[in-house]
Design a protein around this motif. Structure first.
Motif, PDB file in Angstrom:
ATOM      1  N   PRO A  70       0.850  -1.124  -0.144  1.00 24.86           N
ATOM      2  CA  PRO A  70      -0.018   0.042   0.006  1.00 24.86           C
ATOM      3  C   PRO A  70       0.740   1.300  -0.051  1.00 24.86           C
ATOM      4  CG  PRO A  70       0.126  -1.162   2.347  1.00 24.86           C
ATOM      5  CD  PRO A  70       0.717  -1.774   1.490  1.00 24.86           C
ATOM      6  N   GLN A  71       1.976   1.166   0.563  1.00 28.59           N
ATOM      7  CA  GLN A  71       2.950   2.332   0.871  1.00 28.59           C
ATOM      8  C   GLN A  71       2.237   3.194   1.907  1.00 28.59           C
ATOM      9  OE1 GLN A  71       5.591   1.185  -0.039  1.00 28.59           O
ATOM     10  NE2 GLN A  71       5.720   0.982  -2.201  1.00 28.59           N
ATOM     11  N   THR A  72       1.048   3.718   1.886  1.00 28.62           N
ATOM     12  CA  THR A  72       0.459   4.495   2.784  1.00 28.62           C
ATOM     13  C   THR A  72      -0.966   4.030   2.820  1.00 28.62           C
ATOM     14  OG1 THR A  72      -0.503   6.795   3.161  1.00 28.62           O
ATOM     15  CG2 THR A  72      -0.312   6.099   0.963  1.00 28.62           C
TER      16      THR A  72
ATOM     17  N   ILE B 208       0.592   9.244   9.390  1.00 25.34           N
ATOM     18  CA  ILE B 208       1.746   7.769   9.157  1.00 25.34           C
ATOM     19  C   ILE B 208       1.547   6.929  10.134  1.00 25.34           C
ATOM     20  CG2 ILE B 208       3.948   7.151   9.091  1.00 25.34           C
ATOM     21  CD1 ILE B 208       4.738   9.997   8.264  1.00 25.34           C
ATOM     22  N   ALA B 209       1.334   7.165  11.625  1.00 23.16           N
ATOM     23  CA  ALA B 209       1.030   6.366  12.763  1.00 23.16           C
ATOM     24  C   ALA B 209      -0.203   5.389  12.317  1.00 23.16           C
ATOM     25  CB  ALA B 209       0.564   6.933  14.028  1.00 23.16           C
ATOM     26  N   TYR B 210      -1.321   6.143  11.639  1.00 22.54           N
ATOM     27  CA  TYR B 210      -2.384   5.437  11.289  1.00 22.54           C
ATOM     28  C   TYR B 210      -2.038   4.112  10.124  1.00 22.54           C
ATOM     29  CZ  TYR B 210      -6.859   4.401   9.105  1.00 22.54           C
ATOM     30  OH  TYR B 210      -8.182   3.612   8.444  1.00 22.54           O
ATOM     31  N   SER B 211      -1.199   4.610   9.229  1.00 19.46           N
ATOM     32  CA  SER B 211      -0.826   3.607   8.293  1.00 19.46           C
ATOM     33  C   SER B 211      -0.108   2.362   8.774  1.00 19.46           C
ATOM     34  CB  SER B 211      -0.087   4.268   7.191  1.00 19.46           C
ATOM     35  OG  SER B 211      -0.694   5.152   6.459  1.00 19.46           O
ATOM     36  N   LEU B 212       0.865   2.651   9.809  1.00 17.40           N
ATOM     37  CA  LEU B 212       1.686   1.682  10.612  1.00 17.40           C
ATOM     38  C   LEU B 212       0.637   0.783  11.221  1.00 17.40           C
ATOM     39  CD1 LEU B 212       4.457   3.762  11.968  1.00 17.40           C
ATOM     40  CD2 LEU B 212       4.773   2.185  10.172  1.00 17.40           C
TER      41      LEU B 212
ATOM     42  N   VAL C 125       4.550  -6.618   3.192  1.00 16.66           N
ATOM     43  CA  VAL C 125       3.719  -5.335   2.942  1.00 16.66           C
ATOM     44  C   VAL C 125       4.647  -4.190   3.242  1.00 16.66           C
ATOM     45  CG1 VAL C 125       1.982  -3.648   4.142  1.00 16.66           C
ATOM     46  CG2 VAL C 125       1.373  -6.153   3.457  1.00 16.66           C
ATOM     47  N   ASP C 126       4.703  -3.225   2.178  1.00 21.01           N
ATOM     48  CA  ASP C 126       5.675  -2.066   2.554  1.00 21.01           C
ATOM     49  C   ASP C 126       5.020  -0.700   2.661  1.00 21.01           C
ATOM     50  OD1 ASP C 126       7.678  -3.694   1.660  1.00 21.01           O
ATOM     51  OD2 ASP C 126       8.163  -2.592  -0.396  1.00 21.01           O
ATOM     52  N   LEU C 127       5.552  -0.089   3.595  1.00 17.32           N
ATOM     53  CA  LEU C 127       5.037   1.229   3.887  1.00 17.32           C
ATOM     54  C   LEU C 127       6.461   2.243   3.803  1.00 17.32           C
ATOM     55  CD1 LEU C 127       2.990   0.929   7.093  1.00 17.32           C
ATOM     56  CD2 LEU C 127       2.057   1.486   4.926  1.00 17.32           C
ATOM     57  N   ILE C 128       5.888   3.396   3.739  1.00 17.71           N
ATOM     58  CA  ILE C 128       6.986   4.591   3.584  1.00 17.71           C
ATOM     59  C   ILE C 128       6.591   5.577   4.516  1.00 17.71           C
ATOM     60  CG2 ILE C 128       8.190   6.292   2.053  1.00 17.71           C
ATOM     61  CD1 ILE C 128       7.386   4.616  -0.475  1.00 17.71           C
TER      62      ILE C 128
END
Length: 477
Positions: free
Chosen positions: A283-285, A334-338, A320-323
């Protein structure tokens, strides 16, 4: 931080620019032909001597080092002296999350130190004292390195190799991306012609494998976005791979299916049929506004649909990747995405920190997320991963990275990516197939290697296949 300029006067016969400039940058100083500061580098009585003049003030630092020392040791000493003299001028030392380590692969240093006799229990303190690593990072690097040694024992010259197949196409260009990928051709004929080239490359590699009795443990199809090919052509690619590269020794077969906007049920079925057992869906985000801003043609809902479909498949290992640090996102975003990513409980979670890469749409823009907040979010990601039973197993860094942080991969025990370890630590052979791929052969010392890069351009790759086949053969000979 306001940029300032310094003039470098090197009185030595060795090159000092890179290590000095890398450390000066922590203090906001950039080398130029004219500046408000002047830095002289000399050598006396077994020490590097650095003298920094700023206006009427002057500062001196020295670091003991033999001019006959290895290049890495000379670089370390120059960096320490540079940090010392600039710290005297500034009155403090700035945050340096990875100390004086500026390279992409700090794990290579940790492996080298352990191989050289540094005891595992002593490595964190050694890294802290000699490379200025903060205690947390020193422990993290030690933990990752020891885990890698347990997962993938050091190979003899031609064992436990990996194969990478590059598909240099994407459905669109992300604003932060510098990978040498183009927009996927719209017509299936052009796509199939590309797959035909890959098959020629694979057939040549099969000969190489038989000549050198290589044991292939991992196979990775990446890009770009391999799934940007049509359903039919993507299935053809996997059939070619399964036909020629189906080995009893193969433990891991990964496909990078990171873009949900070109994911399909048919492609998932083709991966299952070919024996893929690891897949990335990224998703990245978890914010649609950010996805639109960075040029990704999918929504968060599209990601969830793709992820859920993979979870129902026979493919057991999902990454799963996040940035952290995408444009416009706050720390709360960003905290929500994590938290959203951790809630999915993937086997692998890779947390990246945004890097400003030359040639991208974002290069040169201001980073909107403060470095301290980025560091706190990296720590939050580590805690969330730990709560889900995921441990760090590989990492790498990049230049122009937000907060001088790192990209870290986490995995549930037993699901760590063999290929990621092979590629990042460069202690095992990796054979590159396709445009932009790299073949790597480690030397006997385990810390240096021979390397061959395939051309980035597909047309150039096609025109020079025969010559690159010969060069790859020479690499392994």
């Amino acid at each position: 931080m306001t940029e300032k300029f310094f003039v470098l006067h090197n009185e030595l016969d060795i090159e000092v620019t890179r290590p000095v400039c890398d450390m000066a940058a922590f203090f906001g100083y950039i080398m130029a032909v004219e500046g408000t500061a002047s830095l002289s580098v000399s050598y006396a009585e077994g020490c590097f001597v650095l003298e920094l003049a700023v206006g009427e003030r002057s500062f001196t630092a020295s670091q003991a080092c033999s001019l006959d020392a290895a290049g890495g040791e000379i670089t370390r000493c120059l960096k320490l002296a540079t940090v010392d003299v600039f710290s005297q001028m500034a009155g403090e030392r700035p945050a340096m999350p990875w100390g004086v380590l500026t390279g992409v692969r700090p794990g290579k240093l940790a492996h080298k130190l352990l191989d050289g006799g540094v005891a595992p229990q002593e490595l964190p303190a050694y890294l802290k004292q000699r490379y200025l690593l903060p205690e947390a990072q020193a422990k993290l690097l030690t933990e990752i390195t020891l885990r890698q040694k347990a997962l993938l024992p050091d190979a003899t010259r031609f064992t436990d190799a990996g194969i990478y197949i590059g598909v240099p196409f994407c459905p669109s260009r992300c604003s932060y991306c510098s990978f040498p990928a183009g927009i996927v051709p719209a017509d299936e004929e052009s796509q199939q012609n590309f797959v035909n080239l890959i098959e020629l490359d694979i057939l040549n590699v099969v000969k190489l494998l038989s000549m050198h009795s290589l044991c292939i443990r991992s196979l990775y199809i990446g890009g770009g976005t391999p799934t940007s090919l049509s359903d039919k052509v993507f299935a053809n690619l996997l059939k070619v791979v399964d036909k020629h590269l189906h080995f009893d020794t193969l433990q891991e077969f990964t496909v990078e299916a990171g873009r949900p906007d070109c994911f399909s049920t048919a492609k998932l079925a083709a991966m299952e049929a070919a024996g893929v057992n690891r897949i990335s869906v990224n998703p990245q985000t978890f914010h649609d506004k950010t996805l639109a801003l960075i040029g990704r043609k999918h929504t968060v809902a599209d990601f969830y649909r793709a992820y859920e479909e993979v979870r129902k498949s026979t493919i057991p290992n999902v990454n799963v990747d996040l940035i952290i640090g995408l444009p416009g996102e706050t720390a709360a975003d960003i905290a929500y995405s994590l938290e959203a990513a951790a809630a999915l409980e993937p086997e692998n979670l890779t947390i990246h920190t945004l890097t400003w890469k030359k040639g991208t749409a974002l290069f040169g823009e201001a980073m909107n997320l403060p470095a301290a907040e980025a560091a706190a979010l990296v720590e939050q990601g580590r805690c969330l991963a730990a709560d889900k039973g995921l441990a760090p197993y590989y990492m790498y860094r990049q230049h122009y990275m937000l907060g001088h942080l790192a990209n870290i991969g986490y995995a549930k025990p037993g699901t760590e990516s063999i290929y990621n370890i092979q590629m990042m630590e460069e202690r095992h052979p990796v054979i590159g197939i396709g445009p932009s791929s790299a073949s790597k052969v480690p030397l006997a010392d385990g810390h240096h290697l021979l390397r061959l890069n395939m051309p980035k351009n597909v047309a150039v790759y096609q025109q020079n296949l025969a010559s690159y086949f010969a060069k790859r053969q020479e690499l392994f000979d």
